[in-house]
Design a protein around this motif. Structure first.
Motif, PDB file in Angstrom:
ATOM      1  N   VAL A  28       0.847  -1.185   0.000  1.00  8.83           N
ATOM      2  CA  VAL A  28       0.000   0.000   0.000  1.00  8.83           C
ATOM      3  C   VAL A  28       0.884   1.237   0.000  1.00  8.83           C
ATOM      4  O   VAL A  28       1.772   1.374   0.841  1.00  8.83           O
ATOM      5  CB  VAL A  28      -0.937   0.034   1.230  1.00  8.83           C
ATOM      6  CG1 VAL A  28      -1.782   1.312   1.222  1.00  8.83           C
ATOM      7  CG2 VAL A  28      -1.838  -1.192   1.255  1.00  8.83           C
ATOM      8  N   THR A  29       0.636   2.122  -0.950  1.00  9.34           N
ATOM      9  CA  THR A  29       1.409   3.358  -1.066  1.00  9.34           C
ATOM     10  C   THR A  29       0.521   4.544  -0.707  1.00  9.34           C
ATOM     11  O   THR A  29      -0.583   4.666  -1.239  1.00  9.34           O
ATOM     12  CB  THR A  29       1.940   3.538  -2.506  1.00  9.34           C
ATOM     13  OG1 THR A  29       2.746   2.414  -2.857  1.00  9.34           O
ATOM     14  CG2 THR A  29       2.758   4.821  -2.625  1.00  9.34           C
ATOM     15  N   ILE A  30       0.984   5.391   0.204  1.00  9.47           N
ATOM     16  CA  ILE A  30       0.238   6.584   0.617  1.00  9.47           C
ATOM     17  C   ILE A  30       0.894   7.810  -0.002  1.00  9.47           C
ATOM     18  O   ILE A  30       2.115   7.982   0.074  1.00  9.47           O
ATOM     19  CB  ILE A  30       0.212   6.740   2.150  1.00  9.47           C
ATOM     20  CG1 ILE A  30      -0.218   5.430   2.820  1.00  9.47           C
ATOM     21  CG2 ILE A  30      -0.690   7.896   2.548  1.00  9.47           C
ATOM     22  CD1 ILE A  30      -1.627   5.035   2.544  1.00  9.47           C
ATOM     23  N   SER A  31       0.088   8.673  -0.610  1.00  9.05           N
ATOM     24  CA  SER A  31       0.655   9.855  -1.260  1.00  9.05           C
ATOM     25  C   SER A  31      -0.347  11.002  -1.222  1.00  9.05           C
ATOM     26  O   SER A  31      -1.561  10.789  -1.196  1.00  9.05           O
ATOM     27  CB  SER A  31       1.029   9.533  -2.714  1.00  9.05           C
ATOM     28  OG  SER A  31       1.503  10.690  -3.376  1.00  9.05           O
ATOM     29  N   GLY A  32       0.186  12.211  -1.230  1.00  9.53           N
ATOM     30  CA  GLY A  32      -0.665  13.392  -1.275  1.00  9.53           C
ATOM     31  C   GLY A  32      -0.983  13.819  -2.695  1.00  9.53           C
ATOM     32  O   GLY A  32      -1.795  14.720  -2.915  1.00  9.53           O
ATOM     33  N   LYS A  33      -0.357  13.187  -3.688  1.00 12.07           N
ATOM     34  CA  LYS A  33      -0.613  13.492  -5.089  1.00 12.07           C
ATOM     35  C   LYS A  33      -0.733  12.189  -5.873  1.00 12.07           C
ATOM     36  O   LYS A  33      -0.308  11.123  -5.406  1.00 12.07           O
ATOM     37  CB  LYS A  33       0.497  14.365  -5.658  1.00 12.07           C
ATOM     38  CG  LYS A  33       1.884  13.756  -5.572  1.00 12.07           C
ATOM     39  CD  LYS A  33       2.936  14.723  -6.076  1.00 12.07           C
ATOM     40  CE  LYS A  33       4.337  14.107  -6.000  1.00 12.07           C
ATOM     41  NZ  LYS A  33       5.367  15.048  -6.487  1.00 12.07           N
ATOM     42  N   PRO A  34      -1.323  12.245  -7.069  1.00  7.09           N
ATOM     43  CA  PRO A  34      -1.558  11.017  -7.842  1.00  7.09           C
ATOM     44  C   PRO A  34      -0.294  10.190  -8.071  1.00  7.09           C
ATOM     45  O   PRO A  34       0.795  10.734  -8.294  1.00  7.09           O
ATOM     46  CB  PRO A  34      -2.120  11.550  -9.169  1.00  7.09           C
ATOM     47  CG  PRO A  34      -2.746  12.849  -8.813  1.00  7.09           C
ATOM     48  CD  PRO A  34      -1.864  13.440  -7.746  1.00  7.09           C
ATOM     49  N   VAL A  35      -0.450   8.873  -7.995  1.00 11.14           N
ATOM     50  CA  VAL A  35       0.636   7.927  -8.226  1.00 11.14           C
ATOM     51  C   VAL A  35       0.237   7.023  -9.382  1.00 11.14           C
ATOM     52  O   VAL A  35      -0.838   6.417  -9.360  1.00 11.14           O
ATOM     53  CB  VAL A  35       0.893   7.069  -6.964  1.00 11.14           C
ATOM     54  CG1 VAL A  35       1.983   6.045  -7.238  1.00 11.14           C
ATOM     55  CG2 VAL A  35       1.273   7.956  -5.786  1.00 11.14           C
ATOM     56  N   TYR A  36       1.089   6.956 -10.403  1.00 12.51           N
ATOM     57  CA  TYR A  36       0.762   6.157 -11.579  1.00 12.51           C
ATOM     58  C   TYR A  36       1.744   5.012 -11.821  1.00 12.51           C
ATOM     59  O   TYR A  36       1.409   4.023 -12.468  1.00 12.51           O
ATOM     60  CB  TYR A  36       0.737   7.042 -12.831  1.00 12.51           C
ATOM     61  CG  TYR A  36      -0.154   8.263 -12.719  1.00 12.51           C
ATOM     62  CD1 TYR A  36      -1.539   8.142 -12.641  1.00 12.51           C
ATOM     63  CD2 TYR A  36       0.397   9.545 -12.690  1.00 12.51           C
ATOM     64  CE1 TYR A  36      -2.354   9.257 -12.536  1.00 12.51           C
ATOM     65  CE2 TYR A  36      -0.412  10.670 -12.599  1.00 12.51           C
ATOM     66  CZ  TYR A  36      -1.789  10.521 -12.522  1.00 12.51           C
ATOM     67  OH  TYR A  36      -2.581  11.626 -12.421  1.00 12.51           O
ATOM     68  N   ASP A  37       2.957   5.145 -11.314  1.00 13.21           N
ATOM     69  CA  ASP A  37       4.006   4.171 -11.617  1.00 13.21           C
ATOM     70  C   ASP A  37       4.010   3.031 -10.613  1.00 13.21           C
ATOM     71  O   ASP A  37       3.880   3.234  -9.405  1.00 13.21           O
ATOM     72  CB  ASP A  37       5.383   4.854 -11.625  1.00 13.21           C
ATOM     73  CG  ASP A  37       5.487   5.918 -12.724  1.00 13.21           C
ATOM     74  OD1 ASP A  37       4.831   5.731 -13.768  1.00 13.21           O
ATOM     75  OD2 ASP A  37       6.193   6.917 -12.513  1.00 13.21           O
ATOM     76  N   ARG A  38       4.141   1.817 -11.119  1.00 13.18           N
ATOM     77  CA  ARG A  38       4.293   0.602 -10.314  1.00 13.18           C
ATOM     78  C   ARG A  38       3.129   0.388  -9.328  1.00 13.18           C
ATOM     79  O   ARG A  38       3.321  -0.114  -8.230  1.00 13.18           O
ATOM     80  CB  ARG A  38       5.631   0.614  -9.560  1.00 13.18           C
ATOM     81  CG  ARG A  38       6.846   0.595 -10.496  1.00 13.18           C
ATOM     82  CD  ARG A  38       8.132   0.516  -9.710  1.00 13.18           C
ATOM     83  NE  ARG A  38       8.328   1.656  -8.831  1.00 13.18           N
ATOM     84  CZ  ARG A  38       8.809   2.828  -9.241  1.00 13.18           C
ATOM     85  NH1 ARG A  38       9.160   3.001 -10.497  1.00 13.18           N
ATOM     86  NH2 ARG A  38       8.983   3.811  -8.383  1.00 13.18           N
ATOM     87  N   VAL A  39       1.933   0.802  -9.739  1.00 11.95           N
ATOM     88  CA  VAL A  39       0.743   0.515  -8.930  1.00 11.95           C
ATOM     89  C   VAL A  39      -0.309  -0.138  -9.831  1.00 11.95           C
ATOM     90  O   VAL A  39      -0.383   0.129 -11.029  1.00 11.95           O
ATOM     91  CB  VAL A  39       0.148   1.784  -8.266  1.00 11.95           C
ATOM     92  CG1 VAL A  39       1.125   2.377  -7.273  1.00 11.95           C
ATOM     93  CG2 VAL A  39      -0.283   2.807  -9.298  1.00 11.95           C
ATOM     94  N   ASP A  40      -1.101  -1.009  -9.241  1.00 10.13           N
ATOM     95  CA  ASP A  40      -2.180  -1.669  -9.981  1.00 10.13           C
ATOM     96  C   ASP A  40      -3.484  -0.889  -9.901  1.00 10.13           C
ATOM     97  O   ASP A  40      -4.302  -0.929 -10.831  1.00 10.13           O
ATOM     98  CB  ASP A  40      -2.399  -3.076  -9.421  1.00 10.13           C
ATOM     99  CG  ASP A  40      -1.153  -3.940  -9.510  1.00 10.13           C
ATOM    100  OD1 ASP A  40      -0.785  -4.323 -10.638  1.00 10.13           O
ATOM    101  OD2 ASP A  40      -0.541  -4.196  -8.451  1.00 10.13           O
ATOM    102  N   GLY A  41      -3.669  -0.214  -8.779  1.00  5.36           N
ATOM    103  CA  GLY A  41      -4.889   0.546  -8.591  1.00  5.36           C
ATOM    104  C   GLY A  41      -4.652   1.740  -7.698  1.00  5.36           C
ATOM    105  O   GLY A  41      -3.645   1.823  -6.993  1.00  5.36           O
ATOM    106  N   CYS A  42      -5.586   2.679  -7.749  1.00  9.04           N
ATOM    107  CA  CYS A  42      -5.431   3.916  -6.977  1.00  9.04           C
ATOM    108  C   CYS A  42      -6.782   4.300  -6.368  1.00  9.04           C
ATOM    109  O   CYS A  42      -7.795   4.343  -7.068  1.00  9.04           O
ATOM    110  CB  CYS A  42      -4.937   5.024  -7.902  1.00  9.04           C
ATOM    111  SG  CYS A  42      -4.462   6.536  -7.062  1.00  9.04           S
ATOM    112  N   ILE A  43      -6.785   4.535  -5.073  1.00  2.80           N
ATOM    113  CA  ILE A  43      -7.966   5.057  -4.386  1.00  2.80           C
ATOM    114  C   ILE A  43      -7.763   6.556  -4.201  1.00  2.80           C
ATOM    115  O   ILE A  43      -6.836   6.989  -3.514  1.00  2.80           O
ATOM    116  CB  ILE A  43      -8.174   4.375  -3.024  1.00  2.80           C
ATOM    117  CG1 ILE A  43      -8.420   2.875  -3.211  1.00  2.80           C
ATOM    118  CG2 ILE A  43      -9.356   5.013  -2.280  1.00  2.80           C
ATOM    119  CD1 ILE A  43      -8.571   2.113  -1.904  1.00  2.80           C
TER     120      ILE A  43
END
Length: 282
Positions: A28-43
């Motif tokens: 699980v990756t937590i971020s304050g801005k959109p993450v597109y690399d090396r992730v399968d899905g984004c909430i």
């Protein structure tokens, strides 16, 4: 799989807990801005006007996305995202809470097509902070619930607003569908107390739900022509957890989310039909 959560830190913690409890989620990756690399899905936990642009960016990059916000009503943008998602094979899910509540999930196992849906929702005036957006959001959510049990196209809309002076305080709505099924909604912001009831009926079965309490009555007629009532209660705290589980499952299995981009487009088209009639009679 790796799922990113994008949003303010004060809002991401509980979503992280829901994700880490799922066996298919490895990171699980937590971020304050959109993450597109090396992730399968984004909430994406975001209420800003730009939230659909973030969803579109995710889809263009092949990232499955779950938008946690008030339902967006920008139909052209939603239709564009729908086309892109279809072409890319990307799952897009929205936080339409009635779709993921435990009572609704249970009801769907018993009723797939309602012949008559009746909804009554009242909010006490003292607790309601009125704005056009918040008023619309209440009845928008209910239409989304109705459409989950009425799959044919809307043939007829009868919508009447209720005004006190120049303030819209209620809505009386009837929807007739192409398959001759019927749905009605009475919504008011000047109720004496909170009241929210949904009733779905077929020829064999009726489900009566007290939404606030998540208490359902399953009503049938037995062989002796006597009314039989069985009751069931649910914990509404599991709704967000349920929605995360559905999102991850849709990525893992490739199945359509319970409330995805197709449902959002269908809902906002219906929403626009109702608003168009409300403008005519206001």
């Amino acid at each position: 799989m790796n799922i990113a959560i994008v949003g303010e830190s004060t809002r991401t913690a509980v979503w992280e807990q829901h994700l880490r409890a799922l066996s298919h989620v490895e990171e699980v990756t937590i971020s304050g801005k959109p993450v597109y690399d090396r992730v399968d899905g984004c909430i994406i936990i975001q209420d800003a006007e730009s939230r659909l642009s973030i969803v579109e960016d995710c889809v263009r990059r092949g990232v499955h996305v779950y938008l946690v916000s008030q339902l967006p009503t920008d139909l052209p943008k939603l239709e564009k995202i729908s086309r892109l998602a279809e072409e890319a094979g990307v799952r897009v899910q929205f936080s339409h809470w009635p779709s993921y509540s435990p009572s609704t999930q249970w009801t769907k196992k018993l009723i797939t097509r309602s012949q008559l849906t009746q909804i009554r929702k009242e909010i006490s005036a003292s607790e309601f902070s009125h704005s056009n957006r918040s008023f619309d959001q209440h009845w928008l959510d209910e239409i989304g619930f109705i459409l989950a049990f009425h799959r044919s196209e809307i043939r007829f809309v009868h919508a009447r607003p209720v005004f006190l002076s120049n303030m819209m305080t209620g809505l009386d709505l009837t929807l007739v569908f192409e398959d001759s099924t019927l749905a009605s909604l009475q919504f008011s912001i000047v109720g004496a107390e909170e009241f929210h009831q949904r009733m779905l009926s077929t020829q064999e079965l009726m489900i009566d739900t007290n939404v606030g309490r998540q208490f359902c009555r399953q009503i049938t007629v037995n062989d002796k022509q006597r009314v039989s009532i069985q009751s069931k209660s649910f914990d509404p705290k599991h709704t967000a957890e349920q929605s995360v589980s559905h999102f991850v499952a849709s990525i893992h299995t490739g199945r359509r989310p319970d409330f995805g981009i197709y449902d959002a487009v269908r809902l906002i088209r219906a929403f626009e039909k109702v608003r168009s009639q409300l403008r005519m009679v206001s």
